[in-house]
Design an enzyme around this catalytic site. Structure first.
Site, PDB file in Angstrom:
ATOM      1  N   ASP A 275      44.998 -19.849  -2.798  1.00  0.00           N
ATOM      2  CA  ASP A 275      44.593 -21.287  -3.182  1.00  0.00           C
ATOM      3  C   ASP A 275      44.504 -22.145  -1.962  1.00  0.00           C
ATOM      4  O   ASP A 275      43.971 -21.813  -1.102  1.00  0.00           O
ATOM      5  CB  ASP A 275      45.470 -21.696  -4.221  1.00  0.00           C
ATOM      6  CG  ASP A 275      46.745 -22.266  -4.003  1.00  0.00           C
ATOM      7  OD1 ASP A 275      47.426 -21.603  -3.070  1.00  0.00           O
ATOM      8  OD2 ASP A 275      47.617 -22.770  -4.860  1.00  0.00           O
TER       9      ASP A 275
ATOM     10  N   GLU B  70      49.212 -14.429  -1.140  1.00  0.00           N
ATOM     11  CA  GLU B  70      49.481 -14.863  -2.647  1.00  0.00           C
ATOM     12  C   GLU B  70      49.230 -13.522  -3.541  1.00  0.00           C
ATOM     13  O   GLU B  70      50.015 -13.491  -4.678  1.00  0.00           O
ATOM     14  CB  GLU B  70      48.387 -16.042  -3.185  1.00  0.00           C
ATOM     15  CG  GLU B  70      49.014 -17.309  -2.605  1.00  0.00           C
ATOM     16  CD  GLU B  70      48.458 -17.646  -1.037  1.00  0.00           C
ATOM     17  OE1 GLU B  70      48.797 -18.666  -0.399  1.00  0.00           O
ATOM     18  OE2 GLU B  70      47.622 -16.742  -0.544  1.00  0.00           O
TER      19      GLU B  70
ATOM     20  N   GLY C 130      50.703 -22.740   1.018  1.00  0.00           N
ATOM     21  CA  GLY C 130      50.695 -24.204   1.138  1.00  0.00           C
ATOM     22  C   GLY C 130      50.599 -24.989   2.501  1.00  0.00           C
ATOM     23  O   GLY C 130      50.125 -26.050   2.664  1.00  0.00           O
TER      24      GLY C 130
END
Length: 375
Positions: free
Chosen positions: A166, A158, A135
């Site tokens: 992502d 991840e 993030g």
């Protein structure tokens, strides 16, 4: 005299501003000189990004983007250890288990914020001093400028928790030189310091202790253009001497990485590594064997498809994948093994690459109808 309603508005506005500059707030939003400054302020959890922080940062970026008196946006973290170590994964796991909306809303809001950064019309400067993962990468990598320091630790880890790289990883990773982005996204390999610049993730490198001075100079710029901001960053960049002589950590392996990670399937990547048999290749096989087979197959396809997609289309694709992970098994198991019980022994289902069918992977990429992310 203020009308009662206006007076209430003024009071609320004042409370809002004071909340944002309050040192206990999770994110500090302040205007200094011509700069809007976002400070991630959860040092105890390495400035991990939660839902309420996203809800505060997004409208502020949009406001500053429209404000003729704001010329640039700076984002940084407090505590000296991390810029932002990732999203608040535990909260999402808890929500996903009980079918709470947060599992949908978090990713939707996060990707919408990432896209706002990627399309921001004002120069956006991320000071990625310290740990920058997941993030935290989404809050920095899509902006105009990413300033790394000797303390920067970059990774997209991840696949080790049953997720995929992502926050727009499908856009920026395949656009890094050669196949290095595929390597970083699949294996979660960590880049440190100047290597973050050499890999193409950062745009500038500045000694950590010089950041306060750099920030001061950025704030002092008079109605700067993107070029002016770039000039200032360059002037700091060229003066930096830390680790200047060191070769890029992956230099000697780049030929191998480019050849192995250009394969069309995970099975082929594994086969090429086995055929290679060098210590580097064996180490990669050991890593790959620990990761979620489902995540690996999902990620390889995400990166291959994302290579030719717009940033917005990548976020739409990644939102579909995020929801597939919320429906699946490996994400909850990965979080349990790595973050909760910390036994580092996830039991993936399916347990082998060969058992993850193409049909299953196809299914993860299917549109969600009315629930699709629209940007």
């Amino acid at each position: 005299r203020l009308k009662p309603f206006n007076r209430l508005q003024v009071i609320l506005q004042h409370l809002k501003m004071s909340k944002h500059t309050d040192s206990t707030a999770e994110v500090l939003l302040e205007k200094r000189g011509g700069a809007g400054i976002i400070t991630l302020n959860r040092p105890k959890v390495l400035n991990a990004l939660n839902f309420s922080m996203i809800q505060q940062i997004y409208p502020q970026i949009k406001t500053w983007e429209q404000d003729p008196e704001t010329f640039l946006i700076i984002i940084k973290g407090t505590g000296g250890k991390a810029f932002c170590a990732g999203g608040d994964i535990k909260a999402i796991t808890d929500a996903g288990k009980v079918g709470d909306r947060l599992a949908q809303d978090f990713f939707r809001a996060e990707y919408t914020l990432n896209n706002a950064i990627g399309t921001c019309k004002k120069p956006y400067v991320a000071l990625i001093d310290g740990i920058t993962m997941g993030g935290g990468v989404g809050l920095s990598v899509h902006g105009h400028f990413r300033v790394a320091t000797e303390k920067t630790l970059f990774a997209m880890p991840e696949t080790a928790i049953g997720l995929f790289p992502d926050v727009g990883g499908g856009h920026f990773l395949p656009r890094l030189p050669g196949k290095i982005g595929y390597y970083l996204g699949l294996t979660g390999f960590r880049l440190k310091g100047r290597d973050v610049l050499k890999a193409g993730v950062a745009t500038h490198f500045v000694d950590s202790e010089r950041l306060p001075a750099l920030e001061k100079d950025l704030i002092a710029l008079k109605s700067p253009s993107t070029e002016n901001v770039a000039e200032l960053l360059n002037s700091y960049h060229v003066k930096s001497k830390v680790d200047q002589e060191k070769a890029f950590v992956l230099d000697e392996h780049m030929e191998k990485i480019n050849s192995v990670f250009s394969a069309n399937s995970m099975e082929e990547i594994v086969k090429k590594l086995k055929q290679d048999g060098s210590p580097f290749a064996i180490k990669q096989l050991e890593t790959i064997n620990k990761l979620s087979p489902t995540s690996l197959k999902m990620t390889l396809r995400q990166l291959r498809e994302g290579a030719s997609m717009s940033l917005q289309d990548v976020f739409t694709m990644e939102y579909r994948l995020s929801q597939a992970c919320m429906r699946g098994h490996d994400f909850y198991e990965g979080v349990r093994a790595v973050l909760i019980d910390k036994d580092q022994a996830p039991r993936w289902k399916p347990a082998a690459l060969e058992e993850v069918s193409d049909e299953f992977v196809d299914d993860c990429f299917k549109p969600l109808g009315n629930n699709d992310l629209k940007l």
